[in-house]
Design an enzyme around this catalytic site. Structure first.
Site, PDB file in Angstrom:
ATOM      1  N   GLY A   1      24.920-149.369 107.040  1.00 15.67           N
ATOM      2  CA  GLY A   1      24.837-150.817 106.869  1.00 15.67           C
ATOM      3  C   GLY A   1      25.267-151.151 105.446  1.00 15.67           C
TER       4      GLY A   1
ATOM      5  CD1 TRP B   1      23.488-153.832 111.916  1.00 16.90           C
ATOM      6  CD2 TRP B   1      22.337-155.068 113.373  1.00 16.90           C
ATOM      7  NE1 TRP B   1      22.277-153.221 112.100  1.00 16.90           N
ATOM      8  CE2 TRP B   1      21.543-153.960 112.986  1.00 16.90           C
ATOM      9  CE3 TRP B   1      21.816-155.975 114.298  1.00 16.90           C
ATOM     10  CZ2 TRP B   1      20.270-153.741 113.482  1.00 16.90           C
ATOM     11  CZ3 TRP B   1      20.544-155.749 114.787  1.00 16.90           C
ATOM     12  CH2 TRP B   1      19.780-154.658 114.378  1.00 16.90           C
TER      13      TRP B   1
ATOM     14  NE  ARG C   1      -1.355-184.599 109.586  1.00 17.12           N
ATOM     15  CZ  ARG C   1      -2.047-184.517 110.713  1.00 17.12           C
ATOM     16  NH1 ARG C   1      -1.791-185.371 111.707  1.00 17.12           N
ATOM     17  NH2 ARG C   1      -2.966-183.595 110.864  1.00 17.12           N
TER      18      ARG C   1
ATOM     19  CB  ILE D   1       4.467-179.265 103.743  1.00 12.89           C
ATOM     20  CG1 ILE D   1       4.521-178.845 102.263  1.00 12.89           C
ATOM     21  CG2 ILE D   1       4.414-180.789 103.859  1.00 12.89           C
ATOM     22  CD1 ILE D   1       5.771-179.284 101.533  1.00 12.89           C
TER      23      ILE D   1
ATOM     24  CD  GLU E   1      28.913-162.110 105.525  1.00 15.35           C
ATOM     25  OE1 GLU E   1      29.676-162.055 104.539  1.00 15.35           O
ATOM     26  OE2 GLU E   1      28.971-163.004 106.373  1.00 15.35           O
TER      27      GLU E   1
ATOM     28  CB  THR F   1      19.713-156.347 101.792  1.00 11.23           C
ATOM     29  OG1 THR F   1      19.980-155.335 100.795  1.00 11.23           O
ATOM     30  CG2 THR F   1      19.899-155.760 103.192  1.00 11.23           C
ATOM     31  CB  SER F   2      17.639-159.899  98.567  1.00  8.97           C
ATOM     32  OG  SER F   2      17.764-161.156  99.205  1.00  8.97           O
TER      33      SER F   2
END
Length: 408
Positions: A135, A162, A292, A362, A388, A390-391
């Site tokens: 990957g 993938w 709300r 929230i 594309e 990973t972090s």
């Protein structure tokens, strides 16, 4: 060279508003249905083709926008509508970028139109790089391409995974190893034309998010393609491999491989997708907080909620600016000397993941249900920190670039 600006011109604003209208009127109303069905939304792609969004002409106009803002602007608006459906509409673009980044003019003119089809018969394309054991580590790729000189054909064998539109695509762009001794520098990209024997769809994945986008394995068993389907041509490949061998001996400068060239070009666009999803979640949370009421007043009057919204908006805007900078640099030939493309993808994807989670918080219990879209947006946002690059890979690219080290 176009001057860098944060102000869209009149033509860009017109396109943005047009895309926003399509996202609001066509994509959003269908989002929940196709998420549940987990199928390619062909009717929506057809509608996009009818109005000119799903077409080579449209993406070419945005791609060659001298400001660099055409593609990120388009991605943000479509993914604001829904990430899964939008990826089905723009997924072909990754394969097209693969051809644009590595192909000859003749190959670009021949194959990119076939990726899209026409209004009456829409097609999609797939870019196939990742493998079960390769990957982020593209150097571990096992799919092989062997040249049959007698027939001027390349024979491909291996399994890709993938792959967006994998197996259902009209045209597949496949990255394969042509010289295993060179690692990632020994890769090349190939066009697999429609109905080529030996290519089949493997497992179709059932995913956490972006479920309207088709993701599957692609199996290649003695797939034969003409020599003309090697992107860039054999002469160019032989020259590149020769340089790589020489540099490997001398320890010289690095050479980009076919997959990395495609990903580098597309990372700011992925960042823009993440910005669109994050912005959508922020807007849902803002509207909810205004209407709300609890304890006799709107919950936005509570500092805990208001400060979250302030942080969300700040992060979305910061992510957009990083994406725009990288996009402008790319189209104007500016080198990513500090890995600005990876920076934009890293920050935008992490922002999307965080902001969609804050939106659920929230909305409270409502946000956790499928009656409200932020639950789906949060599931969709998880992919941006994975595909594309990973972090973690983005941080590695940035760190190695800053240190002046080679990126492998």
């Amino acid at each position: 060279m176009a001057e860098f600006t944060m102000e869209l011109n009149d033509e860009q604003k017109e396109v943005r508003d047009w895309l926003h209208g399509f996202a609001a009127d066509v994509i959003r109303p269908a989002a929940a249905e196709w998420d549940e069905r987990e199928e390619t939304p062909w009717p929506i792609i057809q509608e996009a083709a009818k109005v000119g969004i799903y077409s080579l002409d449209f993406y070419a106009q945005q791609y060659f926008d001298p400001t660099g803002l055409g593609i990120p602007m388009a991605m943000e608006e479509l993914f604001w509508g829904d990430a899964g459906i939008a990826l089905s509409i723009v997924g072909t673009g990754l394969a097209a970028v693969g051809v644009l980044a590595n192909g000859t003019e003749e190959q670009i003119g021949t194959w990119i139109p076939q990726m899209y089809g026409d209004v009456n018969d829409v097609k999609v394309a797939a870019f196939c790089s990742s493998e079960p054991d390769a990957g982020s580590d593209v150097a571990s790729m096992r799919t092989r391409a062997v040249y049959d000189e007698a027939k001027d054909e390349w024979v491909l064998n291996g399994t890709k995974t993938w792959a967006t539109n994998g197996g259902i695509a009209n045209v597949h762009v496949v990255v394969a190893v042509v010289d295993s001794e060179l690692g990632s520098k020994g890769h090349a990209s190939f066009i697999v034309p429609p109905n080529t024997p030996g290519l089949s769809q493997g497992q179709k994945f059932q995913k956490h998010g972006i479920r309207a986008s088709h993701t599957a394995e692609v199996v290649l068993e003695n797939v034969r393609v003409p020599g003309s389907c090697l992107l860039g041509g054999k002469e160019k490949l032989d020259e590149r491999l020769a340089r790589a061998r020489e540099r490997a001996k001398s320890g010289g400068e690095r050479v980009k491989n076919a997959a990395m060239a495609t990903f580098e070009a597309s990372r700011p666009a992925v960042g823009a997708m993440a910005v669109g999803t994050a912005r959508a979640a922020y807007e849902e949370a803002l509207e909810y907080a205004k209407t709300r009421t609890q304890f006799g007043r709107p919950i936005i009057d509570n500092q805990g909620v208001a400060f979250q919204l302030a942080d969300m908006r700040t992060s979305v805007d910061a992510a957009r600016l990083l994406v725009w900078r990288a996009s402008w640099m790319a189209v104007n030939g500016k080198q990513f000397t500090a890995a600005e493309g990876s920076m934009s993808k890293l920050f935008a994807s992490e922002t999307a993941k965080k902001v969609t989670g804050q939106a659920i918080q929230i909305l409270g219990g409502n946000g956790y249900t499928r009656e409200y879209p932020v639950e789906r947006m949060h599931r969709d946002a998880a992919i941006y920190t994975i595909f594309e690059g990973t972090s973690e890979i983005q941080r590695l690219v940035i760190a190695r670039t800053l240190a002046g080290m080679p990126i492998r």
